[in-house]
Design a protein around this motif. Structure first.
Motif, PDB file in Angstrom:
ATOM      1  N   ILE A   1       0.863  -1.181   0.000  1.00 36.04           N
ATOM      2  CA  ILE A   1       0.000   0.000   0.000  1.00 36.04           C
ATOM      3  C   ILE A   1       0.895   1.226   0.000  1.00 36.04           C
ATOM      4  O   ILE A   1       1.711   1.410   0.912  1.00 36.04           O
ATOM      5  N   GLN A   2       0.765   2.040  -1.012  1.00 32.65           N
ATOM      6  CA  GLN A   2       1.606   3.228  -1.160  1.00 32.65           C
ATOM      7  C   GLN A   2       0.746   4.480  -1.155  1.00 32.65           C
ATOM      8  O   GLN A   2      -0.298   4.527  -1.813  1.00 32.65           O
TER       9      GLN A   2
ATOM     10  N   TYR B   1      -5.243  -9.436   0.704  1.00 26.66           N
ATOM     11  CA  TYR B   1      -5.460  -8.056   0.280  1.00 26.66           C
ATOM     12  C   TYR B   1      -6.318  -7.311   1.302  1.00 26.66           C
ATOM     13  O   TYR B   1      -5.973  -6.206   1.746  1.00 26.66           O
ATOM     14  N   ALA B   2      -7.437  -7.918   1.688  1.00 26.51           N
ATOM     15  CA  ALA B   2      -8.321  -7.289   2.675  1.00 26.51           C
ATOM     16  C   ALA B   2      -7.615  -7.128   4.016  1.00 26.51           C
ATOM     17  O   ALA B   2      -7.742  -6.098   4.686  1.00 26.51           O
ATOM     18  N   ASN B   3      -6.869  -8.137   4.415  1.00 23.55           N
ATOM     19  CA  ASN B   3      -6.168  -8.096   5.701  1.00 23.55           C
ATOM     20  C   ASN B   3      -5.104  -6.997   5.719  1.00 23.55           C
ATOM     21  O   ASN B   3      -4.913  -6.311   6.730  1.00 23.55           O
ATOM     22  N   ALA B   4      -4.412  -6.809   4.589  1.00 28.32           N
ATOM     23  CA  ALA B   4      -3.387  -5.771   4.511  1.00 28.32           C
ATOM     24  C   ALA B   4      -3.995  -4.379   4.602  1.00 28.32           C
ATOM     25  O   ALA B   4      -3.443  -3.490   5.266  1.00 28.32           O
ATOM     26  N   ILE B   5      -5.143  -4.170   3.964  1.00 25.61           N
ATOM     27  CA  ILE B   5      -5.807  -2.865   4.011  1.00 25.61           C
ATOM     28  C   ILE B   5      -6.261  -2.540   5.420  1.00 25.61           C
ATOM     29  O   ILE B   5      -6.021  -1.445   5.950  1.00 25.61           O
ATOM     30  N   LEU B   6      -6.915  -3.487   6.074  1.00 28.53           N
ATOM     31  CA  LEU B   6      -7.409  -3.253   7.428  1.00 28.53           C
ATOM     32  C   LEU B   6      -6.252  -3.113   8.415  1.00 28.53           C
ATOM     33  O   LEU B   6      -6.320  -2.311   9.351  1.00 28.53           O
ATOM     34  N   GLY B   7      -5.195  -3.884   8.213  1.00 33.31           N
ATOM     35  CA  GLY B   7      -4.042  -3.784   9.090  1.00 33.31           C
ATOM     36  C   GLY B   7      -3.296  -2.480   8.928  1.00 33.31           C
ATOM     37  O   GLY B   7      -2.730  -1.949   9.886  1.00 33.31           O
ATOM     38  N   LYS B   8      -3.306  -1.932   7.712  1.00 36.34           N
ATOM     39  CA  LYS B   8      -2.611  -0.677   7.436  1.00 36.34           C
ATOM     40  C   LYS B   8      -3.336   0.516   8.047  1.00 36.34           C
ATOM     41  O   LYS B   8      -2.731   1.372   8.709  1.00 36.34           O
ATOM     42  N   PHE B   9      -4.641   0.593   7.822  1.00 35.17           N
ATOM     43  CA  PHE B   9      -5.380   1.791   8.207  1.00 35.17           C
ATOM     44  C   PHE B   9      -6.124   1.662   9.537  1.00 35.17           C
ATOM     45  O   PHE B   9      -6.454   2.669  10.155  1.00 35.17           O
ATOM     46  N   LYS B  10      -6.461   0.428   9.955  1.00 32.72           N
ATOM     47  CA  LYS B  10      -7.143   0.181  11.226  1.00 32.72           C
ATOM     48  C   LYS B  10      -8.351   1.107  11.422  1.00 32.72           C
ATOM     49  O   LYS B  10      -8.454   1.830  12.427  1.00 32.72           O
ATOM     50  N   PRO B  11      -9.280   1.113  10.490  1.00 32.62           N
ATOM     51  CA  PRO B  11     -10.434   2.018  10.610  1.00 32.62           C
ATOM     52  C   PRO B  11     -11.409   1.553  11.689  1.00 32.62           C
ATOM     53  O   PRO B  11     -11.606   0.355  11.904  1.00 32.62           O
ATOM     54  N   ALA B  12     -12.003   2.514  12.368  1.00 30.51           N
ATOM     55  CA  ALA B  12     -13.023   2.189  13.369  1.00 30.51           C
ATOM     56  C   ALA B  12     -14.361   1.873  12.703  1.00 30.51           C
ATOM     57  O   ALA B  12     -15.165   1.109  13.229  1.00 30.51           O
ATOM     58  N   ARG B  13     -14.595   2.491  11.538  1.00 37.26           N
ATOM     59  CA  ARG B  13     -15.836   2.254  10.808  1.00 37.26           C
ATOM     60  C   ARG B  13     -15.492   1.966   9.352  1.00 37.26           C
ATOM     61  O   ARG B  13     -14.640   2.636   8.764  1.00 37.26           O
TER      62      ARG B  13
ATOM     63  N   SER C   1     -15.452 -10.807   7.079  1.00 37.50           N
ATOM     64  CA  SER C   1     -15.038 -11.927   7.924  1.00 37.50           C
ATOM     65  C   SER C   1     -13.881 -11.537   8.841  1.00 37.50           C
ATOM     66  O   SER C   1     -13.820 -11.956   9.994  1.00 37.50           O
ATOM     67  N   ILE C   2     -12.965 -10.714   8.336  1.00 38.70           N
ATOM     68  CA  ILE C   2     -11.848 -10.245   9.172  1.00 38.70           C
ATOM     69  C   ILE C   2     -12.355  -9.279  10.241  1.00 38.70           C
ATOM     70  O   ILE C   2     -11.963  -9.349  11.405  1.00 38.70           O
ATOM     71  N   LEU C   3     -13.251  -8.388   9.849  1.00 35.50           N
ATOM     72  CA  LEU C   3     -13.782  -7.410  10.793  1.00 35.50           C
ATOM     73  C   LEU C   3     -14.649  -8.050  11.869  1.00 35.50           C
ATOM     74  O   LEU C   3     -14.866  -7.459  12.931  1.00 35.50           O
TER      75      LEU C   3
END
Length: 297
Positions: free
Chosen positions: A52-53, A127-139, A197-199
């Motif tokens: 993610i860049q 891919y989904a795990n990397a996005i959520l791990g990078k940004f850690k959004p609350a919503r 599923s990750i969330l």
């Protein structure tokens, strides 16, 4: 009744394994070429490379809007996302386009995903795990589609009457008026399913304020099967209209409002459709041109 593949002159019936095989066995009529099973298994990397860049400084993300596939492409054309500020790559192929719209709150980020290329099944979860791990959004608010032709309901509806539907993860129920729930035994697939599923895991849902909602637009046909590999980015797909289902403007406006509401974004700009004023509708039964305009790349 005598089986045709059993020799009637034989003294005994051949053992079962002589004429039956397990479902897992695969016959390859072309021994000089690798079978589909070996091709698919060898094409799956053990460690999926996701990068993610961001072109700007690191962003503190409070909420994330994730718009996928045909729904994301149509929505992005009328959402005034502005210039692209980053990208998400899978195996060095750009899959997600990252935006920080001026109309969003300072901590809201938008990812338009899988428009220029499609993800294989084996790449969706990393891919989904990397996005959520990078940004850690609350919503998290997701925009995707569901197929009306395969949707199971006690009261079947023609496609032109099919409603918006939603899937939600969180401690409190979302206040979504005039939007129906996506109910079992129907299943969500693709990257949307990976995100949800990750969330749903305790590590992402421990806070009462954390929530995730997928807003699903109706489409007449099921999505094609995921590819075996990731094709190179095809920018021409952004402007192509032959694979857009022609979502009604009024339906897109309702989905846009619900998307921003679930992401906690107040005062977002109205979605503007092909008529320029957001009032012109395209019949759902036919594919149509989505008009001029495109995303910045």
């Amino acid at each position: 009744m005598l089986r045709q593949d059993i020799d009637p002159l034989a003294d005994t019936i051949p053992p079962r394994y002589a004429y039956e095989s397990d479902d897992e066995d695969e016959f390859n009529p072309f021994p000089n070429q690798p079978s589909k099973l070996s091709q698919s298994s060898s094409a799956v990397p053990h460690n999926v490379n996701v990068k993610i860049q961001l072109g700007t400084a690191e962003l503190s993300v409070g909420s994330l809007v994730f718009a996928s596939g045909d729904a994301g492409k149509t929505w992005a054309r009328g959402a005034d996302l502005g210039e692209q500020v980053g990208a998400a790559f899978v195996e060095n192929v750009q899959v997600g386009l990252i935006f920080h719209p001026q109309w969003s709150s300072s901590k809201a980020l938008v990812i338009v995903s899988e428009v220029t290329t499609r993800l294989p099944t084996w790449a969706m979860h990393p891919y989904a795990n990397a996005i959520l791990g990078k940004f850690k959004p609350a919503r998290v608010a997701i925009l995707d589609t569901y197929a009306t032709s395969t949707y199971i309901t006690s009261q079947p509806q023609p496609h032109y009457e099919a409603p918006l539907r939603y899937l939600h993860i969180g401690s409190s129920s979302p206040s979504l008026n005039e939007i129906s729930q996506f109910s079992p035994p129907n299943l969500s697939q693709g990257t949307t399913a990976s995100l949800l599923s990750i969330l749903a895991l305790p590590s992402f849902s421990s806070s009462p304020s954390n929530s995730a909602t997928a807003i699903l637009l109706p489409t007449p046909h099921p999505s094609p099967l995921p590819p075996a590999t990731i094709a190179p980015t095809d920018i021409s797909k952004i402007g192509a209209s032959d694979d857009v289902y022609g979502f009604e403007d009024s339906l897109m406006q309702k989905a846009h409002a619900a998307l921003l509401k679930q992401a906690g974004i107040g005062g977002g700009k109205m979605w503007v459709g092909v008529g320029g004023d957001g009032k012109k509708d395209i019949p759902r039964s036919r594919r149509g041109d989505v008009g001029e305009g495109s995303m910045y790349i």
